[in-house]
Scaffold this active site. Structure first.
Site, mmCIF file in Angstrom:
data_model
loop_
_atom_site.group_PDB
_atom_site.id
_atom_site.type_symbol
_atom_site.label_atom_id
_atom_site.label_comp_id
_atom_site.label_asym_id
_atom_site.label_seq_id
_atom_site.Cartn_x
_atom_site.Cartn_y
_atom_site.Cartn_z
ATOM 1 N N GLY A 192 54.579 15.101 17.987
ATOM 2 C CA GLY A 192 55.439 15.336 16.838
ATOM 3 C C GLY A 192 56.293 16.574 17.074
ATOM 4 N N SER A 193 56.518 17.289 16.011
ATOM 5 C CA SER A 193 57.455 18.416 16.077
ATOM 6 C C SER A 193 56.988 19.532 16.999
ATOM 7 C CB SER A 193 57.691 18.977 14.685
ATOM 8 O OG SER A 193 58.210 17.954 13.868
ATOM 9 N N THR A 194 55.699 19.574 17.333
ATOM 10 C CA THR A 194 55.265 20.626 18.261
ATOM 11 C C THR A 194 55.970 20.465 19.605
ATOM 12 O OG1 THR A 194 53.394 19.342 19.079
ATOM 13 C CG2 THR A 194 52.968 20.764 17.193
ATOM 14 N N PHE A 195 56.432 19.255 19.859
ATOM 15 C CA PHE A 195 57.091 18.974 21.142
ATOM 16 C C PHE A 195 58.508 19.555 21.179
ATOM 17 C CE2 PHE A 195 58.922 16.076 24.439
ATOM 18 C CZ PHE A 195 57.986 16.321 25.440
ATOM 19 N N LYS A 196 59.004 19.926 19.999
ATOM 20 C CA LYS A 196 60.354 20.507 19.932
ATOM 21 C C LYS A 196 60.424 21.783 20.771
ATOM 22 C CE LYS A 196 61.374 18.400 15.484
ATOM 23 N NZ LYS A 196 61.251 18.578 14.023
#
Lengths: 640, 366
Positions: free
Chosen positions: A321-325
């Site tokens: 999810g957004s942690t991959f940003k």
């Protein structure tokens, strides 16, 4: 006439006796030939057979090594367990003996019979265990009736004891009787049926240290298996103990923090790779697995939607999810597609060709720079960045973090996660990569998968600005006297080669997530230590009807990765709450509690009561708080 | 009662062989029972008592002229058959078979005595049989009947070993008397279906197992084939010189079944090796040949037949026991005369020796 006949008969008789004598001689000669054959020609074979005959080797199991946490607290040790055994050869009346035993000890007669039958193929001097783990009362009853129970024996053997019950059950693992498959494997040929072997977790991967060396007694026995004397005796060597990098107190706090939610948490020292906590929740009782698992317990484990038996920290692969940003942002910075000041206007959605990609905030974030995009987790910003980068450049950066392959934490079955590339898709599906597929990848959805171990490693590498340490669980191996045999040093798996300036830009954004108004991770904020992190929510299913009635197994996963202290990072935390819906609200409190526990324990022992503003009651409250943080932020954060 | 003159004619060769073998046997029993639990009177001591008792009985048998046996033969036979029937009805159970008869003071085993009585009965029958030349099929029908009745009763107990012995004694005496080839052929043809019948109706499962195990000892390594294998290991591991007195591992560790009785020779072979066995076999061969010699020297037909019968009894005991121990024959409970522990065997054998002595010392006075 009569006399003549008589004389002839006597002559005939004498001749006949002579012939009989020859036959007798011949038969004795045959016996002698046979003896020659046995005693001269084949003497060596029979001699070795006779030697094997009288010597029996009875193995004596070594006591297994202990498993301790980093402070020396014993997590797994041994305690004596008594079992009821009989030596079949000494039993005269099997049925009446079993009747007697069942009555005396209140055991199930049918089960005794069953166990007896199963063991029948073995040598008759070998004791059959009829009931294991019997109580001391039962032991006493047997002792009292010893004389009336010929062939019955009480065997004492060490069994695993888990002093902290279910704590870190997945990590520690359990032991069980060695299976046929395992025995056929190379290097395990020393094992005999009935021996115990680590089945998973540390018990499995450190089997060779923990097991010790079985001893044995060379016995002289007679044909009935009765022991006449012990010829030689080699004492078993106690297995070595494993000292983990885990801090049991921290582990406990982390597990508690999950409440009744399911998920995984990994805590790691960012400067060494030492794993301080390794949580998969809910846990189970490993002690039950060494013996016979009660059917109802087994069923309850299987029926639990939260899958308690799964080691989620090791084998769970989640869309980050957004942690991959974090990765997408670093890729953009490194590839020159992005600067500190590049802005994107987020309108709440992004159009690519005929498709529309939505931001989580339908109203849009407006003009958004990198810091804001991280703080508020703007999807549109990263859609656009992702489109400019393409999947392969995102993958290139991810590979610098050693993602997409097992980290080599040292436990069996570690999963690799998934970092998609165009080439991979072509190989896997025979189809080229579509541009539109890059956009979900940029925000950690689509094909991207990461394990909690990878999540923590990623955030730790950001914290230390570029060094990928191999996460490790074992600090040292000590022998039974406590002498250190092996000490494990941090191992650098690789360096990202990403410019420190770019790391700093991303870190500022991560600081903002936790500490600035509008940040999605405010829940993780501590009063006296600066925390930086990133929330994430990963879709389990694409479309969801209504917010209220999504069934548990379709709810989104909540993620949170964080490190602290901000300016001089020590530890990194990654938390995944399965079906926890929002990273901030579900995973944030767990991160906070873990960090709190870590920094509390570092304070001087003589700390005044009440100096910590985060007692446990506070935490449990905050778990129920709404996700988005609107509280006043500390002002000592970096300015943008 | 005994003629002083007779004493000068005592057959010392016979006495000497029996005493030497018996002493070797006692020595061997000492070793074989060394690993046993200590009991008030050790087996080897008991065996010494049996030897002395046996010699007394043999002496007693010598005192009366053997010719008197001819008159008693059918009477003895009748009594024994009745006893065999009685033993089947009321006999004491022992070792899964009914063999013993409790007569208050001593337990007697009628089947053992039958070995002697069949000798006397057959000697009497052939002595009075008048036709010349080999026996025809018709000639053997009566002795066959005499043999069949006690044999079937013994098998019924069941005591296969003794039954086989009784048959072998009778057959040996018949062959000595002379049989026509046509008779032999006819019986061979009849025996095969008989054997099949016996297999399916008379043999007990354990007996069938023993025969099957003999044919294929690997059939059940821990079952009854176990005995044969362990015994062969004992004998073979003895090698040329043996492991030494009381040093046989097979016996001292009790891998052998009934090692002081039926498998005593196995213990001996392990501890004394091929050399010891050679000595023992020479002693036994001498005993048998001497028995035949007594028959040859005897100038009356009844005496010769008796001597042949007794010698046959000894010979078959020796051969079957030894053959069993070294894996040539199935395991049947046949003891080694004078060598295996046991009062019954000792008494029976000594009665036989007494008869041989009786014949031997009266050879000059017919």
């Amino acid at each position: 006439m009569k006399g003549q006949r008589f004389v002839r008969e006597v002559m005939e008789s004498k001749q006949r006796i002579l012939r009989i004598s020859f036959v007798v001689g011949a038969i004795f000669f045959l016996l002698l030939l046979r003896l020659w054959h046995l005693q001269i020609l084949n003497a060596d074979d029979y001699r070795s057979m006779s030697e094997n005959n009288r010597l029996r080797f009875v193995p004596v199991a070594a006591s297994r090594g202990a498993i301790m946490d980093r402070t020396g607290k014993v997590l797994v040790s041994n305690r004596p367990s008594f079992s009821l055994a009989v030596v079949p050869q000494e039993v005269k009346e099997k049925d009446s003996l079993l009747d007697h035993l069942a009555r005396l000890l209140g055991l199930d007669r049918a089960e005794l019979e069953d166990r007896w039958k199963k063991a029948m193929g073995r040598a008759k001097y070998y004791p059959i265990v009829l009931a294991s783990n019997i109580s001391r009362d039962q032991v006493e009853i047997i002792e009292e009736n010893r004389l009336r129970l010929p062939g019955v024996d009480i065997e004492m053997k060490p069994v695993r004891e888990y002093s902290s019950k279910t704590l870190a059950a997945h990590l520690l693992g359990y032991i069980g009787e060695v299976s046929e498959d395992e025995m056929n494997k190379k290097g395990l040929d020393e094992y005999n049926p009935g021996d115990y072997i680590g089945k998973n977790g540390i018990e499995r991967s450190w089997e060779h240290e923990l097991h010790g060396k079985d001893g044995g007694r060379q016995l002289e026995v007679d044909a009935r298996g009765r022991v006449l004397r012990t010829i030689t005796e080699s004492y078993p060597t106690v297995g070595n103990s494993v000292v983990l990098t885990i801090d049991a107190a921290l582990q406990q706090q982390a597990e508690k923090a999950f409440g009744d939610q399911a998920g995984a948490a990994v805590v790691m020292n960012v400067n060494t790779g030492e794993v301080l906590a390794f949580v998969s929740y809910p846990t189970f009782d490993p002690a039950l697995f060494s013996g016979k698992l009660p059917a109802d317990v087994w069923k309850s484990y299987l029926d639990d939607k939260r899958h308690p038996l799964e080691n989620k920290a090791l084998t769970g692969q989640y869309p980050p999810g957004s942690t991959f940003k974090i990765i997408t942002a670093l890729a953009g910075l490194e590839e020159g597609k992005l600067t500190e000041n590049s802005t994107v206007n987020c309108t709440g959605s992004y159009k690519l060709g005929s498709s529309t990609f939505k931001c989580w905030n339908k109203r849009g974030h407006g003009t958004t720079n990198l810091k804001k995009a991280l703080r508020e987790s703007c999807d549109v910003f990263f859609y656009q960045l992702g489109e400019q980068l393409g999947v392969d450049q995102i993958a290139k950066t991810a590979k610098k973090f050693m993602l997409g392959a097992p980290m080599g934490i040292g436990l069996a079955n570690e999963k690799p996660g998934m970092i998609p590339t165009a080439e991979w898709k072509l190989k896997r599906f025979g189809k080229r990569w579509y541009h539109g597929e890059t956009l979900p990848v940029a925000i950690g959805q689509g094909y991207v998968l990461m394990t909690p171990i990878q999540l923590v490693s990623m955030i730790a590498t950001v914290a230390n600005e570029g060094t990928v340490y191999r996460p490790f669980l074992v600090k040292r191996i000590v022998d039974s006297e406590g002498k250190t045999l092996k000490e494990f040093k941090p191992e650098v798996m690789g360096r990202t080669g990403i410019a420190p300036a770019n790391f700093r830009l991303v870190k500022q954004g991560l600081f903002s997530v936790v500490n600035d108004p509008g940040g999605t991770g405010g829940v993780a904020r501590l009063t006296d230590v600066l925390v930086a992190g990133k929330t994430g929510t990963s879709q389990v299913v694409k479309m969801r009807d209504s917010k209220r009635s999504t069934p548990y197994q379709y709810r989104d996963h909540a993620l949170f990765v964080a490190f602290a202290p901000y300016d001089k990072p020590e530890i990194a935390v990654a938390v995944v709450v399965e079906h926890g819906e929002h990273g901030g609200s579900a995973a944030g409190p767990i991160v906070r509690r873990v960090l709190q526990a870590y920094f509390d324990s570092k304070k001087p022992v003589s700390k005044p009561v009440g100096s910590s503003t985060a007692p446990e009651e506070d935490d449990s409250q905050s778990e129920d708080q709404p996700p988005v943080n609107n509280q006043a932020a500390p002002v000592d954060g970096p300015n943008d | 009662m005994i003629d002083r003159r007779l004493l000068t004619n005592i057959d010392w060769m016979l006495v000497g062989l029996v005493v030497i073998i018996s002493l070797l046997g006692i020595l061997n029993i000492y070793s074989a029972t060394a690993p046993y639990k200590i009991i008030a009177t050790p087996y080897y001591i008991k065996q010494i008592y049996w030897l002395l008792a046996g010699m007394l009985i043999a002496f007693a048998v010598c005192t009366v002229d053997y010719h008197i046996l001819e008159d008693f033969s059918y009477g003895l036979y009748g009594i024994l058959v009745v006893l065999l029937v009685v033993v089947l009805v009321v006999g004491r159970r022992s070792m899964g078979a009914t063999r013993w008869l409790n007569l208050g003071v001593v337990n007697i085993q009628p089947s053992e005595l039958m070995k002697i009585v069949i000798i006397i009965t057959f000697a009497r029958f052939f002595n009075n049989f008048q036709s010349v030349g080999g026996l025809t099929v018709k000639d053997v029908l009566f002795p066959l009947g005499i043999l069949a009745v006690p044999t079937l009763l013994i098998m019924k107990q069941p005591d296969l070993g003794t039954a086989i012995l009784v048959i072998l004694i009778a057959v040996s005496m018949t062959i000595y008397r002379g049989v026509r080839w046509s008779t032999v052929l006819t019986f061979s043809l009849v025996t095969i279906p008989m054997a099949w019948l016996g297999w399916s109706h008379f043999l007990r499962p354990y007996q069938k197992n023993r025969i099957l195990d003999f044919l294929n000892p690997e059939r059940s390594r821990l079952g009854s084939g176990y005995h044969i294998i362990q015994s062969k290991i004992a004998v073979g591991s003895g090698g040329f010189l043996g492991k030494g007195f009381v040093k046989g591992t097979q016996s001292q560790l009790r891998f052998l079944p009934e090692q002081h009785t039926d498998f005593a020779f196995s213990v001996f072979a392990e501890e004394w090796g091929f050399v010891g066995c050679l000595v023992l076999i020479i002693l036994y061969l001498s005993l048998v040949l001497w028995g035949l010699n007594i028959a040859r020297r005897c100038n009356d037909r009844f005496g010769a037949l008796l001597a042949i019968g007794v010698t046959a009894m000894l010979f078959w005991h020796i051969v079957i026991n030894m053959g069993m121990v070294i894996g040539m024959f199935p395991v049947v409970g046949v003891p080694m005369p004078f060598f295996s522990y046991g009062g019954t065997s000792m008494i029976t054998s000594m009665v036989g020796i007494g008869i041989l002595q009786n014949i031997s010392m009266r050879r000059f006075m017919f």
